[in-house]
Design a protein around this motif. Structure first.
Motif, PDB file in Angstrom:
ATOM      1  N   LEU B 115       4.142   5.140  12.147  1.00 24.90           N
ATOM      2  CA  LEU B 115       3.205   4.191  11.541  1.00 24.90           C
ATOM      3  C   LEU B 115       3.764   2.794  11.728  1.00 24.90           C
ATOM      4  N   GLU B 116       3.347   2.132  12.795  1.00 25.51           N
ATOM      5  CA  GLU B 116       4.018   0.892  13.139  1.00 25.51           C
ATOM      6  C   GLU B 116       3.688  -0.272  12.228  1.00 25.51           C
ATOM      7  N   GLU B 117       2.445  -0.422  11.918  1.00 26.55           N
ATOM      8  CA  GLU B 117       2.079  -1.626  11.171  1.00 26.55           C
ATOM      9  C   GLU B 117       0.990  -1.292  10.165  1.00 26.55           C
ATOM     10  N   VAL B 118       1.397  -0.570   9.144  1.00 23.50           N
ATOM     11  CA  VAL B 118       0.434  -0.233   8.114  1.00 23.50           C
ATOM     12  C   VAL B 118       0.256  -1.445   7.211  1.00 23.50           C
ATOM     13  N   SER B 119      -0.940  -1.948   7.168  1.00 21.26           N
ATOM     14  CA  SER B 119      -1.192  -3.077   6.280  1.00 21.26           C
ATOM     15  C   SER B 119      -1.346  -2.529   4.861  1.00 21.26           C
ATOM     16  N   ASN B 120      -1.576  -3.397   3.947  1.00 22.20           N
ATOM     17  CA  ASN B 120      -1.579  -2.982   2.550  1.00 22.20           C
ATOM     18  C   ASN B 120      -2.923  -2.363   2.162  1.00 22.20           C
ATOM     19  N   ILE B 121      -3.235  -1.214   2.758  1.00 25.83           N
ATOM     20  CA  ILE B 121      -4.540  -0.602   2.525  1.00 25.83           C
ATOM     21  C   ILE B 121      -4.497   0.304   1.291  1.00 25.83           C
ATOM     22  N   GLU B 122      -5.669   0.516   0.734  1.00 26.85           N
ATOM     23  CA  GLU B 122      -5.817   1.343  -0.472  1.00 26.85           C
ATOM     24  C   GLU B 122      -5.032   2.658  -0.457  1.00 26.85           C
ATOM     25  N   PRO B 123      -5.212   3.482   0.595  1.00 25.37           N
ATOM     26  CA  PRO B 123      -4.572   4.799   0.558  1.00 25.37           C
ATOM     27  C   PRO B 123      -3.065   4.722   0.315  1.00 25.37           C
ATOM     28  N   LEU B 124      -2.445   3.602   0.749  1.00 26.64           N
ATOM     29  CA  LEU B 124      -1.006   3.466   0.551  1.00 26.64           C
ATOM     30  C   LEU B 124      -0.646   3.251  -0.917  1.00 26.64           C
ATOM     31  N   SER B 125      -1.614   2.824  -1.717  1.00 26.14           N
ATOM     32  CA  SER B 125      -1.361   2.746  -3.157  1.00 26.14           C
ATOM     33  C   SER B 125      -1.691   4.076  -3.824  1.00 26.14           C
ATOM     34  N   LEU B 126      -2.740   4.720  -3.327  1.00 29.03           N
ATOM     35  CA  LEU B 126      -3.181   5.964  -3.960  1.00 29.03           C
ATOM     36  C   LEU B 126      -2.204   7.121  -3.690  1.00 29.03           C
ATOM     37  N   MET B 127      -1.649   7.134  -2.477  1.00 28.59           N
ATOM     38  CA  MET B 127      -0.862   8.306  -2.097  1.00 28.59           C
ATOM     39  C   MET B 127       0.359   8.549  -2.976  1.00 28.59           C
TER      40      MET B 127
END
Lengths: 233, 233
Positions: B115-127
């Motif tokens: 995962l090179e450049e995961v921006s601050n997307i929702e799923p990254l908070s939910l997971m």
């Protein structure tokens, strides 16, 4: 103990063990059939067939419970030692893996109605071929268990690379489809999970092979050859 | 038999069983830590941390082998009956499920460098929140096993719906991201598999709960409440 006791006791133990093995062969037959059927239903969009796979999975659940009950009874009544005990423990563990293989078939079947209009894309040709290798692995590894053939189990492990290669190819192809047309994304995601399920069947055949190896030899199988790692689990 | 023999034998059996339970608690601690760490490494893009999770998974593999060895020895030496035998068999089965939970953490960790450049997307908070519920389920169900508490095990099963709801929400969100921008497809696919892995941790906690229920009561747990089915397996 079965191995040091009278001929009668040994025979009774062997009969019990044969019945355990027969149960596992029966489970294996059902699981292989379910995986093959799930591929047929996927390709032919057979919704009734898919529903039947989901329904039939209950048989595998019941047989797993039956296997565990008999294995535990066998241990309690006959107090097997060494290789015999390993065989009984392996039976229990293998039946639970075969039950999980059935779960993969069920999972694939549940996705069939969600795939509304799958056109004749490459992965739909590749997937049944991949499933053929994986189910043959399951078939051969369960035979290896019945025959207590550690060498045959190792040969099954070596074939998992072919399944992994199929998976990686399907994975890449599906990503391309998604990128070409966002309308394909929903469908392709389901196909991605289906491919992953088939890939996991190969992994589970490999797990069983390791159990067969241990049951037959008393040693843990190490040095598992690894192909292109498709991010398992 | 441990239950009908001298006090000395009963005590020795109980000590052996306590040691088995301690092994499983140790495995549970490692598996919970691995899942939590995998989420931290994902969110913080900690590649070294992720590599350590993969490396540390070997400990769980070794502990599973250790648990099985001891369980089989215990059966062979002490010939436990009824509830004691169920406990020993459950230990073996639970340790193999905990080992698989560790595999999910390892799988997530292996995807972190992809995962090179995961921006601050929702799923990254939910997971990580989803993972918190799932690891707490694992924690509580292993406690229920140590306490032989069938009721506590059932309460764990009931919490799996929350994990499934998180998964379904993340799944839908990721599909939207993919459709909005084809450049997100590769990354989102990895996140989809990561979410699936966490969802499976909840399933496995549920499986363990069913084993705990059986070990504690001698009855098979049925009537498993089902939420929105996230196409398991």
């Amino acid at each position: 103990m079965a191995t040091t006791s009278s001929g009668h006791t040994i025979k009774a133990f062997d009969q019990d063990l044969d019945r355990l093995r027969a149960l596992i062969s029966e489970m294996g037959g059902l699981a292989e059939h379910a995986i093959r059927e799930s591929m047929r239903c996927l390709v032919q969009r057979d919704l009734d067939g898919a529903a039947k796979i989901v329904e039939d999975d209950k048989k595998l659940d019941a047989l797993e419970i039956e296997t565990e009950k008999r294995a535990v009874q066998l241990i309690a009544l006959r107090a097997p030692m060494a290789a015999d005990l390993r065989d009984v423990v392996a039976s229990m563990k293998i039946s639970s893996v075969v039950e999980r293989i059935g779960d993969y078939a069920k999972n694939i079947a549940k996705r069939v109605p969600l795939l509304e209009e799958v056109s004749n894309i490459e992965p739909l040709s590749l997937m049944p071929e991949m499933a053929k290798i994986a189910t043959q692995m399951v078939h051969d590894v369960l035979n290896a268990f019945v025959e207590r053939d550690a060498e045959a189990a190792v040969r099954v492990i070596e074939r998992d690379k072919a399944v992994d290669d199929f998976y990686n190819s399907i994975f890449r192809t599906l990503l391309t489809y998604m990128m070409e047309n966002p309308n394909n994304i929903g469908q392709s995601t389901h196909l991605l999970f289906i491919a992953k399920n088939v890939e996991r069947v190969g992994d589970h055949a490999t797990n069983i092979a390791e159990m067969v190896y241990y049951a037959a030899t008393g040693d843990y199988y190490v040095d598992r050859p690894r192909g292109a790692d498709p991010l398992k689990a």
